[in-house]
Design a protein around this motif. Sequence first.
Motif, PDB file in Angstrom:
ATOM      1  N   THR A  95       0.841  -1.200   0.000  1.00 23.97           N
ATOM      2  CA  THR A  95       0.000   0.000   0.000  1.00 23.97           C
ATOM      3  C   THR A  95       0.874   1.247   0.000  1.00 23.97           C
ATOM      4  O   THR A  95       0.610   2.215  -0.725  1.00 23.97           O
ATOM      5  CB  THR A  95      -0.918   0.007   1.227  1.00 23.97           C
ATOM      6  N   PHE A  96       1.916   1.227   0.814  1.00 21.22           N
ATOM      7  CA  PHE A  96       2.850   2.359   0.826  1.00 21.22           C
ATOM      8  C   PHE A  96       3.420   2.602  -0.564  1.00 21.22           C
ATOM      9  O   PHE A  96       3.495   3.746  -1.034  1.00 21.22           O
ATOM     10  CB  PHE A  96       3.980   2.095   1.816  1.00 21.22           C
ATOM     11  N   PHE A  97       3.836   1.545  -1.235  1.00 20.24           N
ATOM     12  CA  PHE A  97       4.415   1.701  -2.560  1.00 20.24           C
ATOM     13  C   PHE A  97       3.404   2.252  -3.561  1.00 20.24           C
ATOM     14  O   PHE A  97       3.761   3.039  -4.441  1.00 20.24           O
ATOM     15  CB  PHE A  97       4.979   0.371  -3.060  1.00 20.24           C
ATOM     16  N   PHE A  98       2.140   1.841  -3.445  1.00 19.24           N
ATOM     17  CA  PHE A  98       1.126   2.370  -4.350  1.00 19.24           C
ATOM     18  C   PHE A  98       0.916   3.865  -4.118  1.00 19.24           C
ATOM     19  O   PHE A  98       0.800   4.645  -5.066  1.00 19.24           O
ATOM     20  CB  PHE A  98      -0.191   1.619  -4.168  1.00 19.24           C
ATOM     21  N   VAL A  99       0.851   4.269  -2.854  1.00 17.03           N
ATOM     22  CA  VAL A  99       0.722   5.690  -2.537  1.00 17.03           C
ATOM     23  C   VAL A  99       1.947   6.449  -3.031  1.00 17.03           C
ATOM     24  O   VAL A  99       1.846   7.521  -3.649  1.00 17.03           O
ATOM     25  CB  VAL A  99       0.525   5.890  -1.020  1.00 17.03           C
ATOM     26  N   LEU A 100       3.124   5.908  -2.763  1.00 17.41           N
ATOM     27  CA  LEU A 100       4.369   6.548  -3.179  1.00 17.41           C
ATOM     28  C   LEU A 100       4.444   6.690  -4.692  1.00 17.41           C
ATOM     29  O   LEU A 100       4.889   7.719  -5.220  1.00 17.41           O
ATOM     30  CB  LEU A 100       5.561   5.737  -2.665  1.00 17.41           C
ATOM     31  N   SER A 101       4.010   5.665  -5.407  1.00 12.53           N
ATOM     32  CA  SER A 101       4.030   5.718  -6.866  1.00 12.53           C
ATOM     33  C   SER A 101       3.196   6.880  -7.383  1.00 12.53           C
ATOM     34  O   SER A 101       3.643   7.645  -8.251  1.00 12.53           O
ATOM     35  CB  SER A 101       3.507   4.395  -7.442  1.00 12.53           C
ATOM     36  N   PHE A 129      -3.429   4.655  -5.023  1.00 13.26           N
ATOM     37  CA  PHE A 129      -2.607   5.372  -5.993  1.00 13.26           C
ATOM     38  C   PHE A 129      -3.114   6.796  -6.197  1.00 13.26           C
ATOM     39  O   PHE A 129      -2.317   7.750  -6.214  1.00 13.26           O
ATOM     40  CB  PHE A 129      -2.617   4.614  -7.320  1.00 13.26           C
ATOM     41  N   VAL A 130      -4.427   6.948  -6.339  1.00 17.76           N
ATOM     42  CA  VAL A 130      -4.989   8.281  -6.579  1.00 17.76           C
ATOM     43  C   VAL A 130      -4.750   9.193  -5.382  1.00 17.76           C
ATOM     44  O   VAL A 130      -4.481  10.390  -5.533  1.00 17.76           O
ATOM     45  CB  VAL A 130      -6.489   8.188  -6.913  1.00 17.76           C
ATOM     46  N   LEU A 131      -4.832   8.646  -4.168  1.00 16.93           N
ATOM     47  CA  LEU A 131      -4.522   9.449  -2.987  1.00 16.93           C
ATOM     48  C   LEU A 131      -3.078   9.940  -3.046  1.00 16.93           C
ATOM     49  O   LEU A 131      -2.782  11.088  -2.684  1.00 16.93           O
ATOM     50  CB  LEU A 131      -4.757   8.630  -1.711  1.00 16.93           C
ATOM     51  N   GLY A 132      -2.169   9.093  -3.504  1.00 20.46           N
ATOM     52  CA  GLY A 132      -0.789   9.518  -3.669  1.00 20.46           C
ATOM     53  C   GLY A 132      -0.655  10.623  -4.709  1.00 20.46           C
ATOM     54  O   GLY A 132       0.114  11.572  -4.522  1.00 20.46           O
ATOM     55  N   VAL A 133      -1.420  10.515  -5.794  1.00 19.92           N
ATOM     56  CA  VAL A 133      -1.401  11.563  -6.817  1.00 19.92           C
ATOM     57  C   VAL A 133      -1.884  12.890  -6.236  1.00 19.92           C
ATOM     58  O   VAL A 133      -1.268  13.948  -6.448  1.00 19.92           O
ATOM     59  CB  VAL A 133      -2.278  11.158  -8.026  1.00 19.92           C
ATOM     60  N   VAL A 134      -2.983  12.852  -5.505  1.00 22.37           N
ATOM     61  CA  VAL A 134      -3.525  14.073  -4.896  1.00 22.37           C
ATOM     62  C   VAL A 134      -2.507  14.694  -3.947  1.00 22.37           C
ATOM     63  O   VAL A 134      -2.272  15.910  -3.964  1.00 22.37           O
ATOM     64  CB  VAL A 134      -4.844  13.766  -4.163  1.00 22.37           C
ATOM     65  N   ALA A 135      -1.873  13.866  -3.120  1.00 23.02           N
ATOM     66  CA  ALA A 135      -0.869  14.381  -2.183  1.00 23.02           C
ATOM     67  C   ALA A 135       0.325  14.955  -2.928  1.00 23.02           C
ATOM     68  O   ALA A 135       0.874  16.008  -2.550  1.00 23.02           O
ATOM     69  CB  ALA A 135      -0.424  13.271  -1.235  1.00 23.02           C
ATOM     70  N   ALA A 157      -3.680   3.672   3.847  1.00 19.45           N
ATOM     71  CA  ALA A 157      -3.234   4.629   2.826  1.00 19.45           C
ATOM     72  C   ALA A 157      -3.159   6.070   3.342  1.00 19.45           C
ATOM     73  O   ALA A 157      -2.193   6.778   3.020  1.00 19.45           O
ATOM     74  CB  ALA A 157      -4.126   4.539   1.592  1.00 19.45           C
ATOM     75  N   PRO A 158      -4.142   6.571   4.117  1.00 16.48           N
ATOM     76  CA  PRO A 158      -4.040   7.968   4.578  1.00 16.48           C
ATOM     77  C   PRO A 158      -2.781   8.258   5.399  1.00 16.48           C
ATOM     78  O   PRO A 158      -2.141   9.302   5.208  1.00 16.48           O
ATOM     79  CB  PRO A 158      -5.318   8.149   5.409  1.00 16.48           C
ATOM     80  N   VAL A 159      -2.400   7.347   6.312  1.00 14.59           N
ATOM     81  CA  VAL A 159      -1.200   7.616   7.122  1.00 14.59           C
ATOM     82  C   VAL A 159       0.054   7.496   6.275  1.00 14.59           C
ATOM     83  O   VAL A 159       1.046   8.204   6.506  1.00 14.59           O
ATOM     84  CB  VAL A 159      -1.125   6.691   8.356  1.00 14.59           C
TER      85      VAL A 159
END
Length: 385
Positions: free
Chosen positions: A46-52, A199-205, A257-259
């Motif tokens: 999950t971390f990697f998906f957010v990071l990506s 992934f989309v949350l990572g994009v938004v961030a 994902a949020p954290v």
Amino acid sequence: MRDRLPSLTGLRFWAALVVVCYHLSRQAGELPWISDLTWYGRSGVTFFFVLSGFVLAWTYDGKSVPPVVFFWRRFARIWPLLAVSVIASVSVWRFMGTDVSLRGVVATLGLVNSWTPVRHYRVGGNPAAWSLSNEAWFYVLFPLLLMLPLLRSARGRTWCAIALCIAPVAVWTSGALFDDPALRFWTLDYFPPTRTLQFVLGVVAGLAVKRGWRPPVGLPVATALVVFGHIALIPWSRAVPDGFWYSPYSASHLLSAPVFALLVAAAAAADLQDRKTGLGAPWMLRLGHWSFAWYLFHEIVIRALLWHLGRPETQAGILKFWLLTMAISLAVAAMAYQWVERPLERVLRRAGPGSRTAASHRSARTSRGETVQPTAPPATSPSEK
């Protein structure tokens, strides 16, 4: 290549380490405290998906890159090492006398193996490679995400972030609707549209930080939230078996994902403000660069050692097995990064679309007497898995 956000590269290593400890705990035996904290270490994916999502948004925001060039760069980034890991995985299986699904191998190499609930498709090539099928789906969506008007304003991004923090709760609770545990397991854990929220949350961030937003907490607090979140899973896991829909098994990676987004944003903000984090030290950067290869090869090493040595039965034996696995798999990762991942990515980039255009622009500027500063290859972020 210079690390633009070095702390994110360092974080990659720790996320990969959590995944490695997760597989060692469940396949080779548990170690006190460490296994308790990493029993649900699949959250590292999950971390990697957010990071990506974060890194791609940071890299491409405000740039005009044709989709065909973007897709080729992403192919060059992940596919060569995937192919080598599949060859290694299948070779180990065949040496062990284990049957291999040819369809599973083809699905893995085609980056579509996570789109089916049939297990041998997901594990037929390299079991760890299921996440790359999700990544390929994210890459298809990414150019469209950057075109969304909602993501162009701070208010729109705020509402998107709120929705993306709430939606996973609904996805997780939908597990109660499944009568078939295997189908629920695939839908909540592997199915690419389910993981798209992360992934989309990572994009938004990434867009928010690129455009000036800074997280409300610093890196120490964000790190503590991640650690305490994993600690909170320990009593939950002891009270509810993994087979139940309301166990922490799916919740650990759906709700984290949020954290993780907060952690990535805080680390990036620290780098942008030139604050020392300890994650950008040379040895951390080196381990971070190896993390993609480590992720793809560590399970193959675990499988081979279990076949050769057997499952350890004592705590001392388990500890030795863990240390041996980590040493061998990290050595393999270092060689794969140096001799496969990095050189083949460079070759493919030079041979693919976009390279000639960039070269012609540099040549034209040079002929006009302009100074051309050397740059790293675009969109090859060291912070991306």
